[in-house]
Structures are given as structure tokens and as C-alpha cells.
Design an enzyme around this catalytic site. Structure first.
Site, PDB file in Angstrom:
ATOM      1  N   TRP A  12       0.226   8.726  10.062  1.00 57.33           N
ATOM      2  CA  TRP A  12       1.049   9.233  11.358  1.00 57.33           C
ATOM      3  C   TRP A  12       2.416   7.506  11.682  1.00 57.33           C
ATOM      4  O   TRP A  12       3.190   7.568  12.351  1.00 57.33           O
ATOM      5  CB  TRP A  12       0.821   9.797  12.693  1.00 57.33           C
ATOM      6  CG  TRP A  12       0.514  11.221  12.106  1.00 57.33           C
ATOM      7  CD1 TRP A  12       0.987  11.390  11.348  1.00 57.33           C
ATOM      8  CD2 TRP A  12       1.029  12.034  13.446  1.00 57.33           C
ATOM      9  NE1 TRP A  12       0.157  13.159  11.747  1.00 57.33           N
ATOM     10  CE2 TRP A  12       0.319  13.014  12.620  1.00 57.33           C
ATOM     11  CE3 TRP A  12       0.558  12.172  14.849  1.00 57.33           C
ATOM     12  CZ2 TRP A  12       0.208  14.238  13.528  1.00 57.33           C
ATOM     13  CZ3 TRP A  12       0.167  12.948  15.705  1.00 57.33           C
ATOM     14  CH2 TRP A  12      -0.070  14.514  14.608  1.00 57.33           C
ATOM     15  N   HIS A  91      -4.721  -2.168   5.882  1.00 60.60           N
ATOM     16  CA  HIS A  91      -3.052  -0.917   5.831  1.00 60.60           C
ATOM     17  C   HIS A  91      -2.260  -2.238   5.376  1.00 60.60           C
ATOM     18  O   HIS A  91      -2.456  -2.943   6.572  1.00 60.60           O
ATOM     19  CB  HIS A  91      -2.601  -0.233   6.416  1.00 60.60           C
ATOM     20  CG  HIS A  91      -1.371   0.855   5.779  1.00 60.60           C
ATOM     21  ND1 HIS A  91      -0.702   0.066   5.960  1.00 60.60           N
ATOM     22  CD2 HIS A  91      -0.930   1.779   5.390  1.00 60.60           C
ATOM     23  CE1 HIS A  91       0.291   0.918   5.386  1.00 60.60           C
ATOM     24  NE2 HIS A  91      -0.008   1.989   4.896  1.00 60.60           N
ATOM     25  N   GLU A 163      -2.584   1.749  -2.317  1.00 58.98           N
ATOM     26  CA  GLU A 163      -1.232   1.346  -2.228  1.00 58.98           C
ATOM     27  C   GLU A 163      -0.470   0.729  -2.144  1.00 58.98           C
ATOM     28  O   GLU A 163      -0.143  -0.622  -1.528  1.00 58.98           O
ATOM     29  CB  GLU A 163      -0.681   1.768  -0.582  1.00 58.98           C
ATOM     30  CG  GLU A 163      -2.068   3.158   0.409  1.00 58.98           C
ATOM     31  CD  GLU A 163      -0.713   3.349   1.453  1.00 58.98           C
ATOM     32  OE1 GLU A 163      -1.471   4.372   1.575  1.00 58.98           O
ATOM     33  OE2 GLU A 163      -0.448   2.263   2.363  1.00 58.98           O
ATOM     34  N   SER A 207       5.083   6.831  -0.777  1.00 61.24           N
ATOM     35  CA  SER A 207       5.907   7.478  -1.396  1.00 61.24           C
ATOM     36  C   SER A 207       5.397   9.370  -1.864  1.00 61.24           C
ATOM     37  O   SER A 207       6.808   9.743  -3.003  1.00 61.24           O
ATOM     38  CB  SER A 207       6.896   7.012  -2.315  1.00 61.24           C
ATOM     39  OG  SER A 207       8.002   6.309  -1.013  1.00 61.24           O
ATOM     40  N   GLY A 228       2.765   9.427   3.645  1.00 60.02           N
ATOM     41  CA  GLY A 228       2.661   8.443   5.000  1.00 60.02           C
ATOM     42  C   GLY A 228       4.466   9.389   6.191  1.00 60.02           C
ATOM     43  O   GLY A 228       4.342  10.345   6.738  1.00 60.02           O
ATOM     44  N   GLY A 229       5.858   8.904   5.497  1.00 58.96           N
ATOM     45  CA  GLY A 229       6.354   9.607   6.060  1.00 58.96           C
ATOM     46  C   GLY A 229       6.533  11.312   5.662  1.00 58.96           C
ATOM     47  O   GLY A 229       6.764  12.261   6.400  1.00 58.96           O
TER      48      GLY A 229
END
Ligand code: 13P
Length: 249
Positions: A12, A91, A163, A207, A228-229
């Protein structure tokens, strides 16, 4: 991946609030055939633990220290006590914006393992590094830094997330072929260290959306995703989880 289900984990980042979380968490559900996890900000872990059913909990970071005079830090033991199974470490946002270097990522991985958490170790190259043909070297160096601290056998107890920095939050995901190429290279690296390469889940992040998840998860060395988003929208996150089931273990 031979036996384990795929893992889809929602990161998040710095988003959420009590009311919004309650709505989002209440709309998440277990999906048969895939392991699902969410990683809210620290203050909301207890709320999430109380609302989640069949969905695992993770933290977005973890201190390398267990206790003491370390203002602002949160220990792996605290996270375990709150019900976390996973802790994201290394991250790229923490590396780039908060000064986490490769050695500290190794120490955080060790701290998570000591507390019985499953670290999700993030690695990935920048656009400049990719364009210079250095992606593999960068990722192997990041993994080596972790191995130096925790040793090869520990790789049986952690997850790796690839990532690529250029794909995070940009809407420009790696193509399935690009992801597969790096995942296969990470798997090769694991084998070179003497690890059971097939037993380690390698997630892709950057993404991932409902409409590209199936293709990414369909690659032989992509064992799930770090989202993520799209993890902030229940419907999208659930669709991504279902795409992971459809692509099998
Ligand atoms: P996005 O899915 O928003 O690109 O973020 C990926 C990520 O950083 C997950 O950890």
C-alpha cells in the site's frame, strides 16, 4: 515453481486511513489456489489483522534492530506479534529515498528471519543501469549482499521480488519476456549459490494491473506479484489475485 501457490502481495506504500482501509480490507477475500497478502503502513497493521480473513499480513519495512534506543524504528518481533507473516525489505523507494544500502538490506533480512517473518527481498535495476546492460550485474550484486549476511540456506525461507525501478508507478510494466529473462537469471544465480532454486518464489513488481497480470504470471519463472497502485482498489487487486490462480503454480 513446483509445489507452492503463487503469492500476490499488495504494497500500500504511504496510503490509507482508518475508514478507507476498512472498506478496502472488507472487500478482500481469500482466493483458492493463490496466497494473498497485504502490506499496509505500520499504524494500520492491527486494524488489518482484525479485519482480514484468509489474507496474510505483511509490513513494508523492518528495523535491523530488535529493541533499544532506535527512535522511529519498528522491530521484526513487533511485526510478528501483530500478526505479520511477511516483511518487505529493500524496496527501491527505501533504497533511493531513505538511504538503505545493500548491507543494511541484508541486516534487515536477517532481522526478519530471526523473528520468524518471511522477508520479501526486493531487487531491481534503474533505467540507466538497464540501458547500460548492467541489469543482471546489479541484481546479482543486490542478492549477493543479502547472501553475505544471511547465508545461502536462508533463501529457502524468503521471497524475492524483482521490481525494475523504471516500471514502478510508471504504468510501464516490464514485458512478460523482460520479466522472465530476469527471473530466469535470478533462478540461475540461486542455483549457482547451491540453493534449491526451484523452491524460491520470485515475484514481479512494477505496474502490474488487472489487464497485464495474466501474461506476466504466465511466465515459467514468475511466481506471483508485488502490487502497488492496483492494490489500493479491491476489485483490481482481486482480479490480479484471480489471474495468478488461472496461471497455476
Ligand atoms: P506499482 O504497482 O504502483 O507500479 O508499484 C509497484 C511496487 O513498487 C510494489 O512494491
Amino acid at each position: 515453481m513446483a509445489q507452492k501457490h503463487k503469492l500476490v502481495a499488495g504494497n500500500w506504500k504511504l496510503n490509507g486511513g482508518l475508514a478507507a482501509n476498512a472498506a478496502l480490507l472488507g472487500a478482500l477475500e481469500a482466493v483458492a489456489g493463490v496466497e494473498v497478502a497485504v502490506c499496509p503502513p505500520f499504524p494500520y497493521l492491527a486494524q488489518a489483522a482484525s479485519l482480514l480473513k484468509g489474507v496474510a499480513l505483511g509490513a513494508q519495512s523492518v528495523s535491523e534492530f530488535q529493541s533499544g534506543a532506535y527512535t522511529g524504528e519498528v522491530s521484526a518481533e513487533m511485526l510478528a506479534e501483530l500478526g505479520c507473516k511477511f516483511a518487505i525489505v529493500g524496496h527501491s523507494e527505501r533504497r533511493a529515498l531513505f538511504g538503505e544500502d545493500e548491507a543494511s538490506v541484508g541486516r534487515k533480512t536477517a532481522a526478519a528471519l530471526r523473528a520468524g517473518l518471511v522477508p520479501i527481498v526486493c531487487v531491481g535495476e534503474s533505467l540507466a543501469e538497464r540501458e547500460a546492460g548492467q541489469a543482471s550485474a546489479v541484481i546479482r550484486r543486490q542478492l549477493d549482499a543479502v547472501r553475505t549476511v544471511v547465508g545461502t540456506p536462508a533463501f529457502a525461507r524468503l521471497e524475492i521480488a524483482y521490481e525494475p525501478v523504471w516500471a514502478i508507478g510508471t504504468g510501464r510494466a516490464a514485458t512478460a519476456a523482460q520479466a522472465q529473462e530476469v527471473h530466469a537469471d535470478i533462478r540461475r544465480w540461486l542455483g549457482e549459490q547451491g540453493a534449491d532454486a526451484k523452491a524460491v518464489r520470485i515475484l514481479y513488481g512494477g505496474s502490474v494491473k488487472a489487464d497485464n497480470a495474466a501474461e506476466l504470471f504466465g511466465m515459467p519463472d514468475v511466481d506471483g506479484g508485488l502490487i502497488g497502485g492496483a492494490a489500493l482498489v479491491a476489485q483490481d487487486f482481486m482480479a490480479i489475485c484471480r489471474a495468478a490462480v488461472a496461471q497455476g503454480a
